[in-house]
Motif scaffolding. Structure first.
Motif, PDB file in Angstrom:
ATOM      1  N   PHE A  70       0.829  -1.208   0.000  1.00  0.00           N
ATOM      2  CA  PHE A  70       0.000   0.000   0.000  1.00  0.00           C
ATOM      3  C   PHE A  70       0.864   1.259   0.000  1.00  0.00           C
ATOM      4  N   GLY A  71       1.916   1.252   0.845  1.00  0.00           N
ATOM      5  CA  GLY A  71       2.824   2.398   0.885  1.00  0.00           C
ATOM      6  C   GLY A  71       3.566   2.584  -0.421  1.00  0.00           C
ATOM      7  N   ALA A  72       3.976   1.453  -1.042  1.00  0.00           N
ATOM      8  CA  ALA A  72       4.670   1.528  -2.335  1.00  0.00           C
ATOM      9  C   ALA A  72       3.755   2.121  -3.398  1.00  0.00           C
ATOM     10  N   TYR A  73       2.476   1.745  -3.352  1.00  0.00           N
ATOM     11  CA  TYR A  73       1.541   2.312  -4.329  1.00  0.00           C
ATOM     12  C   TYR A  73       1.382   3.818  -4.130  1.00  0.00           C
ATOM     13  N   LEU A  74       1.285   4.244  -2.851  1.00  0.00           N
ATOM     14  CA  LEU A  74       1.152   5.680  -2.586  1.00  0.00           C
ATOM     15  C   LEU A  74       2.391   6.445  -3.046  1.00  0.00           C
ATOM     16  N   ILE A  75       3.572   5.861  -2.788  1.00  0.00           N
ATOM     17  CA  ILE A  75       4.819   6.516  -3.205  1.00  0.00           C
ATOM     18  C   ILE A  75       4.901   6.579  -4.731  1.00  0.00           C
ATOM     19  N   ALA A  76       4.621   5.440  -5.380  1.00  0.00           N
ATOM     20  CA  ALA A  76       4.648   5.416  -6.851  1.00  0.00           C
ATOM     21  C   ALA A  76       3.601   6.367  -7.416  1.00  0.00           C
ATOM     22  N   HIS A  77       2.423   6.393  -6.778  1.00  0.00           N
ATOM     23  CA  HIS A  77       1.370   7.304  -7.234  1.00  0.00           C
ATOM     24  C   HIS A  77       1.810   8.759  -7.087  1.00  0.00           C
ATOM     25  N   GLY A  78       2.555   9.044  -5.993  1.00  0.00           N
ATOM     26  CA  GLY A  78       3.045  10.407  -5.791  1.00  0.00           C
ATOM     27  C   GLY A  78       3.975  10.855  -6.907  1.00  0.00           C
ATOM     28  N   PHE A  79       4.909   9.971  -7.283  1.00  0.00           N
ATOM     29  CA  PHE A  79       5.836  10.304  -8.367  1.00  0.00           C
ATOM     30  C   PHE A  79       5.127  10.334  -9.722  1.00  0.00           C
ATOM     31  N   PHE A  80       4.311   9.316  -9.975  1.00  0.00           N
ATOM     32  CA  PHE A  80       3.658   9.232 -11.274  1.00  0.00           C
ATOM     33  C   PHE A  80       2.517  10.237 -11.423  1.00  0.00           C
ATOM     34  N   SER A  81       1.995  10.741 -10.287  1.00  0.00           N
ATOM     35  CA  SER A  81       0.956  11.767 -10.381  1.00  0.00           C
ATOM     36  C   SER A  81       1.513  13.040 -11.004  1.00  0.00           C
ATOM     37  N   VAL A  82       2.813  13.306 -10.774  1.00  0.00           N
ATOM     38  CA  VAL A  82       3.460  14.442 -11.433  1.00  0.00           C
ATOM     39  C   VAL A  82       3.459  14.220 -12.939  1.00  0.00           C
ATOM     40  N   TYR A  83       3.807  13.002 -13.343  1.00  0.00           N
ATOM     41  CA  TYR A  83       3.775  12.667 -14.764  1.00  0.00           C
ATOM     42  C   TYR A  83       2.367  12.781 -15.328  1.00  0.00           C
ATOM     43  N   ALA A  84       1.389  12.237 -14.585  1.00  0.00           N
ATOM     44  CA  ALA A  84      -0.001  12.261 -15.056  1.00  0.00           C
ATOM     45  C   ALA A  84      -0.502  13.691 -15.215  1.00  0.00           C
ATOM     46  N   MET A  85      -0.171  14.549 -14.229  1.00  0.00           N
ATOM     47  CA  MET A  85      -0.605  15.947 -14.317  1.00  0.00           C
ATOM     48  C   MET A  85       0.105  16.643 -15.463  1.00  0.00           C
ATOM     49  N   CYS A  86       1.367  16.297 -15.665  1.00  0.00           N
ATOM     50  CA  CYS A  86       2.129  16.885 -16.767  1.00  0.00           C
ATOM     51  C   CYS A  86       1.526  16.477 -18.112  1.00  0.00           C
ATOM     52  N   VAL A  87       1.185  15.192 -18.253  1.00  0.00           N
ATOM     53  CA  VAL A  87       0.588  14.700 -19.497  1.00  0.00           C
ATOM     54  C   VAL A  87      -0.756  15.371 -19.746  1.00  0.00           C
TER      55      VAL A  87
END
Length: 710
Positions: free
Chosen positions: A650-667
């Protein structure tokens, strides 16, 4: 090549016109949605007032320590009962009463003791021997005169009539019950024992039923305590797993920055391999259990067990896991086959997002601010909720064994003995029942709890919206810079954050409020669903299920609209409603590109998160189950090994989501800017496209006589 819109003047508004002065996010802007900003500030002040009121009235000790019949806390540090941490029931048989399920309290005297009884003994036998008398006295009320006769002591309710061997279970002394082969229930190797004073035999099976009822309220706490013990044993390994997840996410993002195209294909292949390994592992576990005794038991027959590792000993569990993973694998492969032609454009957009993040590296660290603010919101909500739930006062009620007109009435221990109730009902006692209250504060306590939940959703959504507007403003500054990186303004993230807080707090609060209302309605529907689970009204259940489905869809739609509205707010500085309308119309005018291109990039980024979670999850599974021989001795001994594994996943998903959310918002931001670019410009020398050469070549477009910096 994407199909062009043939009718620009549609019902979704006119396409954007060319504006030679437009160079990205507008700096000369004014405050938007001021009324909602004022409402949000007032709501926050009210939230602080509720928190202060709760902290002044609440007492978290009520959920930490068991409470005796006088409302005192057993084992509380600094109190007279500090050395008496356990709760002892005078007559555990009374806990089999249905009253336990109604008022969460056994209708028998309860006292705090230093230890639980470890042998059989009746009061009559104890009074015949000095040593037994002293042993028995520790399970009686303070100040009892053990020189009196047994009937007199029992009449005044000063001692229990009998002691049975007991064990400490969640700080309560419950009979030490065991089940022998054949299902025979025993207590201390005895199936029955005699209460000399009552003159009756008590069956151990009856004690089992009483123990279950007395423990109905605290069984969940027992599981929680075991889980807490597992956390104390494995917290440092969990932190290490989360650090590894952060490093894997960071390495993946950096590789995506340098090798976006290659990494996307590696990501796709790795996800398929990881899920494939999961299918293989589930099959091997399923095959290894074949023929073993008890492995053919179904999950339905097993029922709900607090020891979840039991489920891993039956074949059906692994078969279910294998089927789920197979479905996921097939869905991913089919999506990749059908969307293979769109992957090139999606990869080009991800490459451009990688370049944007490379030029705005501070955006990678912004999720830390969002995480800190969300942690603050969650902590404030949780602490306030605990204090609100423990701000009730002890309520005492009259308990008796014979017929009494005052039974279950409220009473005051200070005046009970001097009242006429003891005369009319000699066996009546004024005992602690539960926590409640009838003051004005207690009457509105449920409203305070509701306000706490509502403001939690509002504030959490506001923090998320702030992050989206900030990142959108920074990435829009990148896209609309014709000569990259020369035309990118200095400190784009900091400037965008300043604009969002200074001008658009009201707009962020407005969008967050709409989403919070829908989320609270969903919480209420879930609560009603839990209440109606035992009901037989099929029509009500069906209607409730439809409502839950509709509001789930509504929440997803609002999140999508809000996200795009915030991008427009960051670029043009207009109010929330106007920005939402502009974003919706822009997307509808390009619905083919939205349905295909944007969703494909979202899918690819989701695969990236899945890959990070899969790698960390598999490693944590092998470590905590002791299957890695090199570090087998380092693995902690746990009650439930799935506790740290699920926490790490669960923590890994939140961390990955935090990093990839920057990518998603950028896209998403680049995608909206890309659509506007296609409408505003036509590639001529006077109206050149701002998009990079890579996207232009894929779309078979070009800038005449002008070359964009790629």
């Amino acid at each position: 090549m994407e199909p062009e819109e043939k009718n620009p003047e549609s019902k979704y508004g006119e396409p954007r016109k060319f504006d030679p002065t437009f160079k990205g996010p507008i700096y000369n802007r004014g405050c938007t949605d001021i009324l909602c900003c004022i409402l949000f500030i007032l709501a926050l002040l009210g939230y602080f007032a509720v928190g202060i009121l709760a902290w002044s009235q609440g007492d978290p000790r009520k959920v930490i320590y068991p409470t005796d019949s006088k409302g005192q806390f057993c084992g509380q540090v600094g109190s007279p009962l500090e050395k008496k941490p356990l709760l002892f029931y005078f007559n555990i048989m009374k806990c089999a009463s249905p009253l336990v399920l109604l008022e969460f309290q056994c209708p028998t005297t309860q006292i705090c003791v230093e230890r639980c009884p470890d042998k059989f003994m009746t009061l009559l036998k104890a009074l015949q021997n000095e040593d037994d008398r002293e042993y028995y006295k520790q399970f009686c009320k303070e100040g009892v005169d053990m020189t009196k006769r047994a009937p007199e002591i029992l009449k005044d309710g000063l001692c229990p009539s009998i002691l049975t061997p007991s064990k400490n279970f969640t700080r309560r002394c419950l009979p030490a019950l065991e089940t022998l082969k054949g299902g025979v229930v025993v207590v201390g190797n005895e199936t029955t024992f005699r209460d000399d004073y009552a003159g009756e035999n008590i069956n151990a099976t009856d004690l089992l039923e009483a123990s279950k009822k007395s423990n109905a309220v605290v069984e969940a706490r027992a599981v929680a305590m075991r889980i807490f013990e597992d956390y104390t044993q494995s917290w440092h390994w969990i932190l290490l797993g989360l650090v590894i997840a952060m490093l894997v996410s960071l390495i993946f993002i950096l590789l995506l920055r340098c090798l976006a195209g290659v990494m996307v294909w590696v990501m796709i292949i790795m996800v398929i391999i990881v899920i494939g390994y999961g299918i293989f592992h589930c099959y091997m576990q399923y095959a290894s259990l074949k023929g073993q005794a008890g492995s053919d038991v179904t999950i339905k027959d097993l029922g709900l067990q607090t020891d979840f590792s039991v489920y891993l000993q039956i074949q059906q569990t692994w078969l279910a896991f294998m089927i789920i993973l197979c479905i996921v694998e097939v869905v991913i492969i089919l999506l990749l086959i059908f969307l293979r032609k769109r992957l090139l454009i999606a990869i080009a957009l991800i490459k451009e997002a990688s370049k944007a993040i490379g030029h705005v590296m501070s955006s990678l660290f912004y999720p830390l601010l969002t995480f800190a603010l969300l942690s603050l919101v969650i902590a404030y909500w949780a602490i306030t909720a605990v204090f609100l739930s423990t701000s009730s006062e002890p309520v005492y009620k009259i308990f008796n064994t014979t017929e009494c007109m005052y039974s279950r009435d409220t009473c005051k221990p200070e005046t009970f003995n001097s009242s006429n109730i003891t005369t009319e009902c000699p066996d009546a006692e004024c005992l602690f029942a539960f926590y409640g209250g009838e003051t004005l504060y207690h009457k509105y306590l449920i409203l305070f709890q509701f306000y706490n939940v509502f403001l939690f959703f509002w504030c959490a959504n506001f923090v998320t919206a702030l992050g989206q507007v900030t990142l959108a403003g920074a990435f829009a500054s990148y896209y609309w810079a014709f000569k990259k990186p020369d035309d990118i303004p200095a400190y784009p993230v900091f400037n965008s954050l300043g604009r969002a807080l200074r001008y658009h707090t009201g707009s962020l609060a407005f969008g967050s409020l709409i989403l919070a209302i829908v989320q609270v309605i969903r919480v209420i529907l879930e609560y009603l669903d839990q209440k109606l689970k035992g009901a037989q009204n099929k029509c009500a259940k069906f209607l409730l299920s439809c409502l839950k489905c509709c509001f789930w869809c509504l929440e997803k739609c609002i999140k999508f609209l809000n996200r795009n509205a915030y991008i427009m707010v960051a670029i043009y500085g207009k109010n929330f409603c106007t920005s939402a309308k502009d974003a919706f119309f822009l997307l509808m005018r390009n619905i083919v590109r939205v349905a295909v291109l944007d969703k494909v990039t979202d899918f690819l980024l989701f695969l990236g998160k899945l890959l990070v979670v899969g790698i960390v999850g598999i490693c944590s599974f092998f470590f905590f189950t002791g299957k890695i021989k090199i570090v087998e001795d380092a693995a902690p001994s746990l009650n439930y090994y799935w506790v740290p594994i699920l926490t790490v996943v669960f923590g890994a998903y939140l961390i990955a989501h935090g990093f990839f959310s920057v990518y998603a918002m950028c896209v998403d931001t680049l995608f909206l800017c890309f659509l506007e670019d296609l409408e505003r410009n036509d590639g001529t020398a006077d109206r050149p496209y701002f998009m990079p050469e890579r996207l232009l070549s894929i779309l078979k477009k070009s800038n005449e006589g002008v070359k964009t910096v790629d």
